[in-house]
Write a protein that holds these residues in place. Structure first.
Motif, mmCIF file in Angstrom:
data_model
loop_
_atom_site.group_PDB
_atom_site.id
_atom_site.type_symbol
_atom_site.label_atom_id
_atom_site.label_comp_id
_atom_site.label_asym_id
_atom_site.label_seq_id
_atom_site.Cartn_x
_atom_site.Cartn_y
_atom_site.Cartn_z
ATOM 1 N N SER A 64 0.837 -1.203 0.000
ATOM 2 C CA SER A 64 0.000 0.000 0.000
ATOM 3 C C SER A 64 0.867 1.247 0.000
ATOM 4 C CB SER A 64 -0.929 -0.009 1.214
ATOM 5 O OG SER A 64 -0.181 -0.034 2.408
ATOM 6 N N ILE A 65 0.400 2.272 -0.704
ATOM 7 C CA ILE A 65 1.111 3.546 -0.781
ATOM 8 C C ILE A 65 0.435 4.582 0.108
ATOM 9 C CG2 ILE A 65 1.851 5.412 -2.301
ATOM 10 C CD1 ILE A 65 1.738 3.379 -4.620
ATOM 11 N N CYS A 66 -0.860 4.733 -0.058
ATOM 12 C CA CYS A 66 -1.589 5.746 0.714
ATOM 13 C C CYS A 66 -3.088 5.526 0.582
ATOM 14 C CB CYS A 66 -1.229 7.156 0.251
ATOM 15 S SG CYS A 66 -1.782 7.520 -1.431
ATOM 16 N N LEU A 67 -3.815 6.196 1.460
ATOM 17 C CA LEU A 67 -5.273 6.250 1.368
ATOM 18 C C LEU A 67 -5.679 7.367 0.421
ATOM 19 C CD1 LEU A 67 -6.365 5.908 5.101
ATOM 20 C CD2 LEU A 67 -6.830 4.266 3.287
ATOM 21 N N ILE A 68 -6.796 7.163 -0.250
ATOM 22 C CA ILE A 68 -7.375 8.225 -1.073
ATOM 23 C C ILE A 68 -8.811 8.473 -0.615
ATOM 24 C CG2 ILE A 68 -5.900 7.754 -3.061
ATOM 25 C CD1 ILE A 68 -8.281 6.246 -4.319
ATOM 26 N N ASP A 69 -9.517 9.347 -1.307
ATOM 27 C CA ASP A 69 -10.908 9.680 -0.982
ATOM 28 C C ASP A 69 -10.995 10.223 0.440
ATOM 29 O OD1 ASP A 69 -13.587 10.007 -1.363
ATOM 30 O OD2 ASP A 69 -14.121 7.906 -1.085
ATOM 31 N N LEU A 70 -10.353 11.356 0.655
ATOM 32 C CA LEU A 70 -10.183 11.900 2.000
ATOM 33 C C LEU A 70 -11.268 12.893 2.416
ATOM 34 C CD1 LEU A 70 -6.305 12.440 1.892
ATOM 35 C CD2 LEU A 70 -7.575 10.437 2.705
ATOM 36 N N ASP A 71 -12.337 12.986 1.645
ATOM 37 C CA ASP A 71 -13.374 13.966 1.977
ATOM 38 C C ASP A 71 -14.155 13.602 3.231
ATOM 39 O OD1 ASP A 71 -14.352 11.872 0.138
ATOM 40 O OD2 ASP A 71 -16.294 12.839 0.427
ATOM 41 N N THR A 72 -14.018 12.360 3.710
ATOM 42 C CA THR A 72 -14.770 11.933 4.897
ATOM 43 C C THR A 72 -13.910 11.922 6.159
ATOM 44 O OG1 THR A 72 -14.282 9.631 4.305
ATOM 45 C CG2 THR A 72 -16.409 10.527 3.594
ATOM 46 N N VAL A 73 -12.652 12.370 6.069
ATOM 47 C CA VAL A 73 -11.753 12.341 7.224
ATOM 48 C C VAL A 73 -12.246 13.297 8.305
ATOM 49 C CG1 VAL A 73 -9.424 12.894 8.048
ATOM 50 C CG2 VAL A 73 -9.736 11.615 5.915
ATOM 51 N N MET A 74 -12.263 12.801 9.544
ATOM 52 C CA MET A 74 -12.668 13.608 10.705
ATOM 53 C C MET A 74 -12.246 12.868 11.961
ATOM 54 S SD MET A 74 -16.794 12.852 10.737
ATOM 55 C CE MET A 74 -17.000 13.136 8.981
#
Length: 199
Positions: A64-74
């Motif tokens: 794995s490199i990284c997470l994407i779709d970060l609009d839900t991060v909180m």
């Protein structure tokens, strides 16, 4: 009555079994929220959509490199990220297929526990560890409730379904998965405890 009102009434009358399924379990839905409010579970940075399709994988190393779709991060409970990852990744088929014998694959569950605990095991509180299996159940229930709600409200925000009952199929699949998780709860707890003992 307009078409939407009629459609919603028809959908509700068709879904009494699913609605009752949710009502029967409604008192079990607040354990993690209660634990956060009582400070037994800390708030951490959470992704809130931890399906494997939101992880970029290097094609050569397969890592794995990284997470994407970060609009839900909180901020929230990190074990809910774990629970949603298991719900989406350890089921025997996807939520979008029509009714079938969807189950939780215990070997895949073990893999998720090992991966999560490798990174998080030493910092998780006792309550977080205790609620890991519950988090899988809760996120599966929550997904089923969300799909059922979307269906009952007329899928107003979704227009690209080939079948107008798609969200109902999704809800029923999640509720079948809930039943399987309830049956396998003790096995899941044993797997989780065995992995945590090694950390």
């Amino acid at each position: 009555y307009d078409t939407y009102t009629i459609r919603r009434a028809e959908a509700t009358s068709d879904c009494q079994e699913q609605i009752q399924f949710v009502l029967d379990r409604s008192k079990q839905l607040n354990q993690i929220q209660d634990a956060m409010e009582s400070k037994q579970i800390p708030r951490r940075v959470t992704h809130n959509d931890t399906r494997y399709s939101n992880v970029l994988i290097d094609s050569d190393s397969k890592k794995s490199i990284c997470l994407i779709d970060l609009d839900t991060v909180m901020s929230g409970a990190s074990i809910l990220d774990f629970g949603d990852a298991v719900r989406a990744g350890a089921a025997t088929f996807t939520e979008d297929e029509k009714f079938g014998n969807i189950e939780l694959d215990l070997d895949l569950y073990r893999g998720y526990v090992q991966g999560y605990c490798h990174e998080m095991g030493r910092i998780l509180t006792a309550k977080e560890k205790e609620l890991m299996v519950y988090a899988v159940w809760l996120m599966t229930m929550e997904s089923g409730i969300r799909f059922l709600t979307d269906y009952l409200s007329g899928d107003r925000n979704i227009t690209n379904f080939s079948d107008e009952r798609q969200n109902l199929y999704r809800a029923v699949n999640q509720f079948f998965l809930v039943l399987d998780i309830e049956e396998k709860k003790e096995q899941m707890q044993e797997i989780t405890a065995a992995v945590l003992m090694k950390k």
